[in-house]
Design a protein around this motif. Structure first.
Motif, short mmCIF file in Angstrom:
data_model
loop_
_atom_site.label_atom_id
_atom_site.label_comp_id
_atom_site.label_asym_id
_atom_site.label_seq_id
_atom_site.Cartn_x
_atom_site.Cartn_y
_atom_site.Cartn_z
N ALA A 53 0.83 -1.20 0.00
CA ALA A 53 0.00 0.00 0.00
C ALA A 53 0.86 1.25 0.00
N SER A 54 1.91 1.26 0.80
CA SER A 54 2.79 2.42 0.86
C SER A 54 3.36 2.72 -0.53
N ARG A 55 3.80 1.69 -1.19
CA ARG A 55 4.37 1.86 -2.54
C ARG A 55 3.31 2.29 -3.54
N LEU A 56 2.19 1.59 -3.56
CA LEU A 56 1.14 1.92 -4.53
C LEU A 56 0.56 3.31 -4.30
N PHE A 57 0.34 3.69 -3.05
CA PHE A 57 -0.19 5.02 -2.76
C PHE A 57 0.76 6.10 -3.25
N ARG A 58 2.06 5.92 -3.04
CA ARG A 58 3.03 6.92 -3.50
C ARG A 58 3.13 6.93 -5.02
N GLU A 59 2.97 5.78 -5.61
CA GLU A 59 3.09 5.65 -7.06
C GLU A 59 1.89 6.22 -7.81
N ARG A 60 0.69 5.89 -7.34
CA ARG A 60 -0.53 6.24 -8.08
C ARG A 60 -1.41 7.26 -7.39
#
Length: 183
Positions: free
Chosen positions: A20-27
């Protein structure tokens, strides 16, 4: 259907938070669904609600996780350097790189979450705590906050102008100016 052990449940939860941390920052937080997060770690949406009260609860954990990972990175930089000045310059080299510019999901949480959290005050406490800790690593007081604001602003401008000459110019200009903090 077999039950998941407590250890497996904890590992699944940790995997979901990292993803989630990665996806939230990415998208961006609004553009990532619970299904997206759980699918990325090979779990079902039903499994999400066994682990988290809501997507909002996960946002707070994902923000904290991003800053925990960043502080671990900064600590490693410090331990691998001869002095504070060398660690600061190493941070500038990695932070103001095209690799960081082009990988918001794996990059700085201060930059990665800034837009979403500016629009959604519900998660600002976790973000503010992370910003304060990161700024304190850079320098005490206002100097650390100002330096962090410069880095975040620089990487955001570089991302917004990626593909143009301005992007690389921003990275270079911020690195050149910020490197003087180490002097």
């Amino acid at each position: 259907m077999s039950r998941v052990s407590q250890a497996e449940a904890q590992a699944n939860r940790a995997s979901a938070v990292v993803a989630a941390s990665r996806l939230f920052r990415e998208r961006g937080v609004p553009n990532v669904s619970v299904v997206d997060i759980m699918r990325s770690v090979g779990l079902t949406q039903g499994g999400f609600y066994k682990q988290f009260a809501s997507k909002g609860a996960l946002v707070d954990e994902a923000v904290r996780r991003g800053f925990v990972d960043m502080m671990r990175y900064l600590t490693d930089l410090q331990e691998g350097s001869d002095d504070r000045s060398t660690a600061w310059l190493a941070l500038l080299d990695s932070y103001l790189s095209t690799e960081h510019r082009d990988d918001p999901g794996g990059g700085c949480p201060a930059a990665g979450f800034v837009g979403d959290l500016a629009k959604d005050p519900a998660h600002r406490d976790a973000y503010a705590a992370g910003v304060r800790e990161m700024a304190a690593w850079i320098a005490p007081g206002d100097a650390g906050l100002a330096a962090l604001a410069t880095l975040v602003g620089g990487i955001l401008l570089a991302r917004a102008t990626a593909g143009s000459a301005v992007s690389d110019e921003v990275l270079h200009a911020v690195r050149d100016t910020a490197s003087r903090v180490a002097d």
